[in-house]
Design a protein around this motif. Structure first.
Motif, PDB file in Angstrom:
ATOM      1  N   PRO A 132       8.503  36.227  31.842  1.00  0.00           N
ATOM      2  CA  PRO A 132       8.981  35.189  32.753  1.00  0.00           C
ATOM      3  C   PRO A 132       8.005  34.882  33.888  1.00  0.00           C
ATOM      4  O   PRO A 132       7.873  33.723  34.294  1.00  0.00           O
ATOM      5  CB  PRO A 132      10.288  35.749  33.317  1.00  0.00           C
ATOM      6  CG  PRO A 132      10.530  37.038  32.689  1.00  0.00           C
ATOM      7  CD  PRO A 132       9.445  37.355  31.740  1.00  0.00           C
ATOM      8  N   LEU A 133       7.321  35.901  34.369  1.00  0.00           N
ATOM      9  CA  LEU A 133       6.340  35.680  35.440  1.00  0.00           C
ATOM     10  C   LEU A 133       5.201  34.792  34.942  1.00  0.00           C
ATOM     11  O   LEU A 133       4.754  33.872  35.634  1.00  0.00           O
ATOM     12  CB  LEU A 133       5.777  37.011  35.942  1.00  0.00           C
ATOM     13  CG  LEU A 133       4.748  36.885  37.066  1.00  0.00           C
ATOM     14  CD1 LEU A 133       5.397  36.386  38.342  1.00  0.00           C
ATOM     15  CD2 LEU A 133       4.059  38.210  37.329  1.00  0.00           C
ATOM     16  N   PHE A 135       5.355  32.538  32.616  1.00  0.00           N
ATOM     17  CA  PHE A 135       5.866  31.162  32.521  1.00  0.00           C
ATOM     18  C   PHE A 135       5.925  30.505  33.893  1.00  0.00           C
ATOM     19  O   PHE A 135       5.622  29.330  34.036  1.00  0.00           O
ATOM     20  CB  PHE A 135       7.272  31.149  31.911  1.00  0.00           C
ATOM     21  CG  PHE A 135       7.287  31.521  30.461  1.00  0.00           C
ATOM     22  CD1 PHE A 135       6.118  31.539  29.719  1.00  0.00           C
ATOM     23  CD2 PHE A 135       8.476  31.844  29.827  1.00  0.00           C
ATOM     24  CE1 PHE A 135       6.126  31.878  28.384  1.00  0.00           C
ATOM     25  CE2 PHE A 135       8.493  32.188  28.492  1.00  0.00           C
ATOM     26  CZ  PHE A 135       7.326  32.208  27.765  1.00  0.00           C
ATOM     27  N   ALA A 136       6.330  31.299  34.882  1.00  0.00           N
ATOM     28  CA  ALA A 136       6.446  30.750  36.232  1.00  0.00           C
ATOM     29  C   ALA A 136       5.093  30.229  36.706  1.00  0.00           C
ATOM     30  O   ALA A 136       5.002  29.158  37.306  1.00  0.00           O
ATOM     31  CB  ALA A 136       6.986  31.802  37.194  1.00  0.00           C
ATOM     32  N   PHE A 137       4.046  30.965  36.403  1.00  0.00           N
ATOM     33  CA  PHE A 137       2.734  30.534  36.872  1.00  0.00           C
ATOM     34  C   PHE A 137       2.138  29.423  36.020  1.00  0.00           C
ATOM     35  O   PHE A 137       1.334  28.637  36.508  1.00  0.00           O
ATOM     36  CB  PHE A 137       1.782  31.724  37.015  1.00  0.00           C
ATOM     37  CG  PHE A 137       1.905  32.360  38.369  1.00  0.00           C
ATOM     38  CD1 PHE A 137       1.141  31.910  39.430  1.00  0.00           C
ATOM     39  CD2 PHE A 137       2.825  33.369  38.597  1.00  0.00           C
ATOM     40  CE1 PHE A 137       1.277  32.447  40.685  1.00  0.00           C
ATOM     41  CE2 PHE A 137       2.967  33.920  39.855  1.00  0.00           C
ATOM     42  CZ  PHE A 137       2.188  33.460  40.903  1.00  0.00           C
ATOM     43  N   VAL A 138       2.552  29.363  34.753  1.00  0.00           N
ATOM     44  CA  VAL A 138       2.150  28.208  33.946  1.00  0.00           C
ATOM     45  C   VAL A 138       2.764  26.953  34.555  1.00  0.00           C
ATOM     46  O   VAL A 138       2.116  25.914  34.677  1.00  0.00           O
ATOM     47  CB  VAL A 138       2.603  28.380  32.480  1.00  0.00           C
ATOM     48  CG1 VAL A 138       2.462  27.071  31.720  1.00  0.00           C
ATOM     49  CG2 VAL A 138       1.787  29.476  31.809  1.00  0.00           C
ATOM     50  N   ALA A 139       4.025  27.055  34.996  1.00  0.00           N
ATOM     51  CA  ALA A 139       4.699  25.909  35.616  1.00  0.00           C
ATOM     52  C   ALA A 139       4.107  25.579  36.974  1.00  0.00           C
ATOM     53  O   ALA A 139       4.240  24.471  37.464  1.00  0.00           O
ATOM     54  CB  ALA A 139       6.196  26.191  35.751  1.00  0.00           C
ATOM     55  N   THR A 140       3.458  26.565  37.600  1.00  0.00           N
ATOM     56  CA  THR A 140       2.897  26.333  38.934  1.00  0.00           C
ATOM     57  C   THR A 140       1.492  25.754  38.864  1.00  0.00           C
ATOM     58  O   THR A 140       1.193  24.732  39.478  1.00  0.00           O
ATOM     59  CB  THR A 140       2.851  27.651  39.732  1.00  0.00           C
ATOM     60  OG1 THR A 140       4.118  28.277  39.651  1.00  0.00           O
ATOM     61  CG2 THR A 140       2.506  27.388  41.186  1.00  0.00           C
ATOM     62  N   ILE A 174      -4.294  36.074  40.226  1.00  0.00           N
ATOM     63  CA  ILE A 174      -3.299  35.411  41.075  1.00  0.00           C
ATOM     64  C   ILE A 174      -1.887  35.731  40.566  1.00  0.00           C
ATOM     65  O   ILE A 174      -0.980  35.994  41.336  1.00  0.00           O
ATOM     66  CB  ILE A 174      -3.538  33.884  41.097  1.00  0.00           C
ATOM     67  CG1 ILE A 174      -4.873  33.584  41.770  1.00  0.00           C
ATOM     68  CG2 ILE A 174      -2.402  33.167  41.812  1.00  0.00           C
ATOM     69  CD1 ILE A 174      -5.250  32.129  41.796  1.00  0.00           C
ATOM     70  N   VAL A 175      -1.750  35.736  39.229  1.00  0.00           N
ATOM     71  CA  VAL A 175      -0.442  36.052  38.647  1.00  0.00           C
ATOM     72  C   VAL A 175      -0.051  37.505  38.959  1.00  0.00           C
ATOM     73  O   VAL A 175       1.059  37.774  39.414  1.00  0.00           O
ATOM     74  CB  VAL A 175      -0.458  35.832  37.125  1.00  0.00           C
ATOM     75  CG1 VAL A 175       0.905  36.135  36.532  1.00  0.00           C
ATOM     76  CG2 VAL A 175      -0.867  34.409  36.792  1.00  0.00           C
TER      77      VAL A 175
END
Lengths: 304, 258
Positions: A132-133, A135-140, A174-175
């Motif tokens: 999930p983390l 994915f969150a950074f892909v979205a960011t 960064i992730v």
């Protein structure tokens, strides 16, 4: 007062007799047997197997070629380099930023509510990792991510044209930082609380400035905690697999990714080499752990 | 005064770093239909029967992991406190082993040892064992701290003098007294197992973590919806821990589902 026997004995140098150690088996050990059995079956046996198979040639004979290969095969050296760099980067970055944030919320004169909120959130963030983390950074900051779009529409800056990609060590750092520095905050906040007012007052009474206080009192006291946590962060990043895999597939050639690939199919075309790869990881993690335990002992001196 | 300004600046950066990815994820998950914000991605995510299957599997394994971990850690730690205090450093060292042997290395070793026996491949025993190993550090830390806070010896002797056997002592005296400590271990284990990827993917079990990863490789927008769900799960679990164990240590964990 009337019992003088013991003092007589002391006078003659005779030690009070202790019961002889019983040769009988200590049945209390049975109580911890299930736990140790579990540890042997699912922790030590796998680790020891990795150790022995590292010395196994494809035909089953003894060899140290696999260990030599760790330092000579290009792919493996690269993977260790990538893993080590990302661990060092995120340990340093996480430590610095985590320390500053902990300092800001504990001693920085901010409203009290902010501290408990930040600590709670750090507890959540340090546990928010893996798929999930990623994915969150892909979205960011991915190709269609929020920040990417803002930069494009707001400032007319196209990151792709600038040759910028997040799918490298810096992007992954960064992730990783997302679960790294909250851990620093969680450990540092109580440590900063442990700095006693008296120490500061003593320093001031001796004519020391704030800078002197930090340079000669607070910082040396916090140093073991700081270093210990940095070591912890290093290990935390070094062993990570899920986040990197979900974020960039096998773009970034980390040791963990390579071991994962080795499990799914013998990509190194040599099972012994896979074992040596894993062994190298255990050795590094073990040294990390030793460093951490040592630093924690040093840190405990001041918290008594 | 100047230092306070710096505090606010650092706090602001921290806030942005924390919340921007969460906001971006949420925003992204709403963009499935062009030109407007909808919950379409969530509808798609929640109508996939495989979602419930994977989620259900993970739920089941989380429960099994918690039960086994509790049965392994609580009696052992209790016994060590009561009878074998000298063994405590050894037990603690073992519980910290998942830090020395990262998940991916442990899977590698487990497959090397047990991979050729069909029994270990057809039943998720290695998966559960791996999860239990992951749960050991904080389960032990929580229970150990809990046991230190109560007078184990007196409680045990009181129970014994009232005629209680070991089972009664463990389940009706020790477990209830450790409720708070145990619960924080339980919810942390739950949060980790629910999204765990490494063990499940490499041991090839259809859990929620690999499902999310697979959706991520196949679709856009739905993965972010799942990511939001997963974050809420983590948030909920940690929230419960912080509510029941105010300020208790051990909420940050290492060697988890990284």
């Amino acid at each position: 007062m009337s019992r003088t026997i013991s003092s007589d004995r002391l006078g003659t140098g005779e030690a009070p007799t202790a019961p002889p150690p019983s040769p009988k088996f200590n049945w209390a050990w049975l109580g911890v047997a299930p736990f140790f059995l579990f540890a042997i079956l699912f922790l030590f046996l796998p680790s020891i197997t990795i150790f022995f198979r590292s010395f196994e040639a494809p035909d089953g004979s003894f060899t140290i070629d696999n260990l030599i290969a760790l330092f000579t095969v290009r792919d493996i050296i690269n993977s260790y380099q990538a893993s080590l760099s990302i661990s060092v980067i995120t340990a340093l970055g996480g430590a610095v930023f985590g320390f500053l944030l902990a300092y800001a919320v504990v001693l920085g004169g901010l409203p009290a509510g902010i501290r408990s909120f930040m600590v709670t959130f750090s507890g959540v963030a340090s546990n928010f990792a893996g798929v999930p983390l990623a994915f969150a950074f892909v979205a960011t900051m991915g190709n269609a991510g929020l920040v990417t779009r803002w930069l494009e529409s707001g400032m007319g800056f196209d990151i792709h044209e600038a040759g910028f990609t997040i799918y490298n060590i810096w992007g992954l750092s960064i992730v990783y930082m997302y679960f790294q520095f909250p851990l620093m905050v969680l450990i540092m906040a109580p440590a900063l609380d442990g700095l006693r007012r008296e120490w500061r007052e003593a320093c001031e009474n001796l004519g020391g400035s704030t800078r002197h206080y930090w340079r000669y009192v607070a910082f040396p006291i916090l140093m073991p905690t700081l270093l210990g946590t940095m070591i912890l962060l290093f290990g935390n990043a070094f062993g990570a697999y899920a986040t990197a895999y979900a974020f960039s597939g096998s773009f970034i050639n980390l040791v963990t990714i390579l071991i994962g690939a080795q499990i799914q199919g013998d990509v190194l075309f040599n099972p012994g080499l896979g074992n040596a790869l894993a062994l190298g990881m255990i050795v590094i993690m073990f040294l990390t752990m030793l460093g951490y335990v040592y630093m924690q002992r040093r840190a405990a001196r001041w918290t008594r | 005064m100047r230092s306070r300004i710096w505090s606010w600046i650092i706090l602001l950066i921290g806030f942005i770093y924390f919340f921007l990815p969460l906001f971006a994820t949420f925003e992204f998950s709403m963009r499935m239909l062009k030109g407007r914000y909808t919950f379409e991605a969530y509808r798609v995510a929640f109508t996939d029967p495989r979602f419930f299957k994977a989620f259900g599997f993970s739920l089941l394994w989380a429960v099994l992991t918690i039960i086994i971990s509790l049965l392994l850690v609580v009696p052992t730690t209790y016994w060590v406190h009561l009878r074998l205090p000298r063994l405590r450093p050894t037990v603690e060292f073992i519980t910290l082993m998942p830090f020395v042997v990262p998940a991916v290395v442990l899977v590698f070793g487990l497959i090397r040892v047990y991979g050729r026996y069909t029994f270990f491949v057809s039943v998720p025993i290695l998966l559960i064992a791996g999860y239990v190993v992951l749960s050991l550090p904080y389960m032990f830390r929580a229970v150990d701290a809990g046991l230190r806070a109560i007078d184990v010896r007196t409680l045990t002797e009181a129970a014994q003098s009232l005629g209680a056997g070991w089972g009664t002592i463990l389940f009706r005296v020790i477990f209830p007294n450790l409720r708070v400590a145990i619960l924080s271990g339980v919810f942390l284990t739950f949060a980790i197992v629910m999204g765990e990827f490494t063990f499940a993917a490499l041991l090839v079990w259809p859990a929620f973590g690999p499902y999310m990863e697979e959706i991520g490789a196949m679709r856009a927008y739905t993965p972010q919806a799942l990511s939001v769900v997963s974050f809420l799960l983590t948030w909920g679990s940690i929230g419960v821990i912080q509510r029941i164990a105010r300020g208790a240590p051990g909420q940050g964990q290492i060697a988890g589902a990284r």
